[in-house]
Scaffold this motif. Structure first.
Motif, PDB file in Angstrom:
ATOM      1  N   SER A  16      19.875  23.382  20.019  1.00  0.00           N
ATOM      2  CA  SER A  16      19.903  24.123  18.758  1.00  0.00           C
ATOM      3  C   SER A  16      21.222  24.876  18.592  1.00  0.00           C
ATOM      4  O   SER A  16      21.608  25.217  17.483  1.00  0.00           O
ATOM      5  CB  SER A  16      18.722  25.099  18.688  1.00  0.00           C
ATOM      6  OG  SER A  16      18.758  26.017  19.757  1.00  0.00           O
ATOM      7  N   GLU A  17      21.897  25.164  19.726  1.00  0.00           N
ATOM      8  CA  GLU A  17      23.259  25.693  19.666  1.00  0.00           C
ATOM      9  C   GLU A  17      24.167  24.558  20.136  1.00  0.00           C
ATOM     10  O   GLU A  17      24.358  24.371  21.326  1.00  0.00           O
ATOM     11  CB  GLU A  17      23.414  26.922  20.565  1.00  0.00           C
ATOM     12  CG  GLU A  17      22.636  28.123  20.077  1.00  0.00           C
ATOM     13  CD  GLU A  17      22.942  29.372  20.887  1.00  0.00           C
ATOM     14  OE1 GLU A  17      23.790  29.313  21.779  1.00  0.00           O
ATOM     15  OE2 GLU A  17      22.338  30.403  20.591  1.00  0.00           O
ATOM     16  N   ALA A  19      31.536  28.105  20.488  1.00  0.00           N
ATOM     17  CA  ALA A  19      31.086  26.941  21.254  1.00  0.00           C
ATOM     18  C   ALA A  19      31.709  25.655  20.750  1.00  0.00           C
ATOM     19  O   ALA A  19      31.901  24.709  21.509  1.00  0.00           O
ATOM     20  CB  ALA A  19      29.563  26.849  21.198  1.00  0.00           C
ATOM     21  N   GLU A  68      14.110  28.632  21.838  1.00  0.00           N
ATOM     22  CA  GLU A  68      15.492  28.959  21.502  1.00  0.00           C
ATOM     23  C   GLU A  68      16.103  29.969  22.461  1.00  0.00           C
ATOM     24  O   GLU A  68      17.316  29.960  22.719  1.00  0.00           O
ATOM     25  CB  GLU A  68      15.583  29.478  20.058  1.00  0.00           C
ATOM     26  CG  GLU A  68      14.890  30.816  19.803  1.00  0.00           C
ATOM     27  CD  GLU A  68      13.414  30.681  19.461  1.00  0.00           C
ATOM     28  OE1 GLU A  68      12.868  31.622  18.841  1.00  0.00           O
ATOM     29  OE2 GLU A  68      12.800  29.652  19.811  1.00  0.00           O
ATOM     30  N   THR A 117      17.133  28.092  25.493  1.00  0.00           N
ATOM     31  CA  THR A 117      18.347  27.364  25.145  1.00  0.00           C
ATOM     32  C   THR A 117      19.567  28.264  25.228  1.00  0.00           C
ATOM     33  O   THR A 117      20.598  27.898  25.808  1.00  0.00           O
ATOM     34  CB  THR A 117      18.228  26.786  23.722  1.00  0.00           C
ATOM     35  OG1 THR A 117      17.130  25.878  23.665  1.00  0.00           O
ATOM     36  CG2 THR A 117      19.504  26.077  23.310  1.00  0.00           C
ATOM     37  N   ARG A 118      19.481  29.440  24.634  1.00  0.00           N
ATOM     38  CA  ARG A 118      20.636  30.344  24.598  1.00  0.00           C
ATOM     39  C   ARG A 118      21.012  30.832  25.993  1.00  0.00           C
ATOM     40  O   ARG A 118      22.194  31.023  26.298  1.00  0.00           O
ATOM     41  CB  ARG A 118      20.324  31.528  23.673  1.00  0.00           C
ATOM     42  CG  ARG A 118      20.213  31.121  22.217  1.00  0.00           C
ATOM     43  CD  ARG A 118      19.637  32.213  21.350  1.00  0.00           C
ATOM     44  NE  ARG A 118      19.410  31.731  19.993  1.00  0.00           N
ATOM     45  CZ  ARG A 118      18.755  32.392  19.046  1.00  0.00           C
ATOM     46  NH1 ARG A 118      18.255  33.594  19.327  1.00  0.00           N
ATOM     47  NH2 ARG A 118      18.600  31.873  17.858  1.00  0.00           N
ATOM     48  N   ALA A 154      22.843  27.984  27.531  1.00  0.00           N
ATOM     49  CA  ALA A 154      24.132  27.790  26.866  1.00  0.00           C
ATOM     50  C   ALA A 154      25.155  28.817  27.320  1.00  0.00           C
ATOM     51  O   ALA A 154      26.365  28.588  27.191  1.00  0.00           O
ATOM     52  CB  ALA A 154      23.959  27.849  25.350  1.00  0.00           C
TER      53      ALA A 154
END
Length: 584
Positions: free
Chosen positions: A100-101, A138, A394, A397-398, A401
């Motif tokens: 998602s990122e 990113a 999310e 995910t973050r 990331a």
């Protein structure tokens, strides 16, 4: 899908393989603001290394990053490498661009060579962390990984790391005996490192304006992404190429490739280096059945650790001048001393520990916790519950990331030692699947709730390729819910090699982290992930209480001199003692 998304291409350098018949040992491979320079009678290929001033040239064919107008060329030897992933069974491609990122990050994962896959994963996490610290978006980052070397018992992975500053190659090698990953310094026998330095200095003398001190200093560092040392790759003719990402030429940092001819390089090689050279000359299919793991028959990872013969006094992480990575930098090894070859910051020279946070992801606290860690350039490991990852993917995910390590903490926080059969399997497999959905990759580490494990749990973790991470310091933050007591627990219990237990879900825990990080920094601690603290010795199906290095290992007193000079000293290995701690 190939590990690099099918984008790796073999390209020819100008004038055909660097101008055959014109031997050159030193190539300037970053143009910077100086333009393309002539070295040894011919135009050097251009490689835009990090921290140069100005732009680079086009590689003409798009290369691994695919045809950008600002595309830079890789070092000449890298341009000759081919994708050998077809030689390695059970290779899959990890592609983080679907997160998602979005991240333009892809790299191989080899099921039959877990040690290699974990080392590559750790390297990518370090690149991601450093990019976060830089403050760049990113979208400025690309990492493309390729298997460029393979034989029956040896693999080599190239990570081409590109950002707004330029491109840097990183290499991770692997031998099947002992499930053993290593970085470029491991190609050279420790006792031959001084000779390598002399050979590099001789090659550097061929490059006009090259600061010999920048080369000598870089040879005392781990390679990228762990330091500014050179990546090393063999060419087809057996010559050894040293790829310096941030050497100094005429006052400007730029990439420099130095070549050491085959006759000079071969006597310098370690056993691992000789195997890599042989694989470079004669590629073959990798044999996963040849992989062996140390400590067969025991699940206690602390007892399996192979300690270095000597561990110097713990030092503060080295300050960076901004060239390349800025965090968790080990002190320079010293002239004539080979830097560590682990794919992690060198814990033999650092006062290192791991902070770990259980029970997340918490949508109300995860960002605050990560912000505190990033502000302090601190690594950490997050053990997340499967149901929470499913509910708040999310935040998982973050976390990933940001280059922070994400591990499993079971599906629903059950006491795993009381389970068996399918119930135990579900508690381990289901969170692994949810984390893989959220992060693009399955985790290598797992923490049983309450630290409750037994042989059944260890065996289950071994089946899914995870090590069990316990702890030696329980802050009791889950019990006290008190900022001052959390800080005091760290101050009273932190030592070299500590794995400290905290939680993501308690406001007082998150509130205490910045002050804890301040105190740790003031007392010269370096924060690593659990896997980094294990120094490539955390294997699936084994549980660990602490990191590899817990104390200094002093060499024994040398034997008495016979009057003709000092007798050589020998060194003995010892194993750390780890104590168990109960916790939530």
């Amino acid at each position: 899908m190939t590990p690099s998304g099918g984008r790796h291409q073999r390209t020819e350098s100008p004038e055909g393989s660097e101008g055959r018949g014109t031997p050159r040992r030193g190539l300037l491979i970053g143009a910077g603001a100086l333009g393309v320079l002539a070295v040894g009678g011919g135009a050097a290929a251009v490689w835009s290394g990090l921290d140069h001033d100005g732009g680079g040239g086009s590689d003409g064919g798009g290369g691994i990053f695919g045809g950008s107008p600002t595309e830079t060329t890789p070092p000449p030897v890298v341009s000759t490498l081919t994708d050998l992933s077809a030689n390695v069974p059970d290779t899959s491609g990890i592609d983080l661009s679907q997160l998602s990122e979005p991240l333009s990050v892809s790299f191989p994962r080899v099921a039959g060579a877990r040690g290699l896959s974990e080392a590559v994963d750790m390297s990518v996490n370090k690149i991601l962390r450093e990019h976060v610290y830089s403050g760049a978006p990113a979208t400025d980052l690309s990492v493309a990984g390729t298997i460029f070397l393979a034989s029956a018992d040896t693999i080599g992975v190239l990570l081409r790391h590109k950002d707004a500053s330029g491109e840097t190659p990183c290499t991770v090698y692997y031998r099947s005996a002992g499930d053993h990953p290593f970085t470029s310094p491991g190609l050279i026998a420790p006792e031959k490192w001084a000779e390598l330095e002399k050979a590099a200095a001789s090659a550097a003398a061929d490059v006009d304006g090259l600061d010999a001190g920048s080369v000598a200093s870089a040879l005392q560092e781990q390679p990228r992404p762990w330091g500014n040392g050179p990546a090393m790759v063999f060419a087809a003719d057996g010559s050894l190429h040293l790829l310096f990402p941030a050497a100094t030429v005429n006052g400007t940092r730029t990439g420099v490739e130095l070549e050491i001819d085959a006759a000079t390089a071969k006597p310098l090689l370690s056993e691992d280096g000789a195997a890599v050279l042989a694989a470079s000359a004669s590629p073959a299919a990798f044999d996963p059945s040849a992989v062996t793991v140390p400590g067969e028959g025991t699940t206690n990872g602390d007892k399996v650790y192979v300690q270095p013969a000597e561990v110097p006094a713990a030092a503060r992480a080295r300050d960076s001048d901004g060239a390349g990575p800025v965090s968790q930098l080990a002190p320079l090894s010293g002239a004539g001393v080979r830097p560590s070859s682990v794919a992690a910051p060198d814990a033999t020279r650092l006062k290192a520990l791991a902070l770990t946070f259980d029970d997340g992801p918490d949508p109300d606290k995860n960002q605050t916790l990560r912000d505190g860690l990033n502000e302090h350039h601190a690594a950490a490991t997050f053990f997340m519950i499967g149901t929470s990852v499913q509910a708040y993917p999310e935040w998982c995910t973050r976390t990933a990331a940001n280059g922070l390590e994400v591990g499993s903490h079971s599906w629903s926080h059950k006491q795993l030692s009381a389970l068996s059969g399918q119930k135990l399997t579900d508690q381990c497999v289901k969170p692994t699947e949810e984390i893989a959905k959220a992060t693009g990759r399955a985790p290598f580490v797992m923490r049983p709730p309450y630290g409750a494990r037994n042989d059944r749990v260890d065996e289950e973790l071994g089946t899914i390729g995870q090590s069990g991470q316990i702890w030696d310091l329980d802050t009791l933050d889950w019990k006290t819910r008190n900022v001052a007591k959390n800080i005091a627990a760290i101050q009273d219990g932190a030592q070299r090699g500590t794995i400290a237990l905290m939680h993501e879900i308690h406001p007082t825990s998150v509130e205490s982290v910045p002050q804890i990080l301040d105190w740790l920094g003031e007392n010269d601690f370096t924060l690593l992930t659990c896997s980094e603290l294990g120094q490539n010795q955390m294997w699936a199906g084994k549980h660990y209480m602490m990191g590899l290095i817990t104390h200094e290992i002093a060499p024994p007193a040398p034997p008495a001199s016979d009057g003709g000079g000092e007798a050589p000293s020998s060194s003995a290995s010892t194993s750390p003692s780890a104590s168990s701690s109960a916790g939530a």
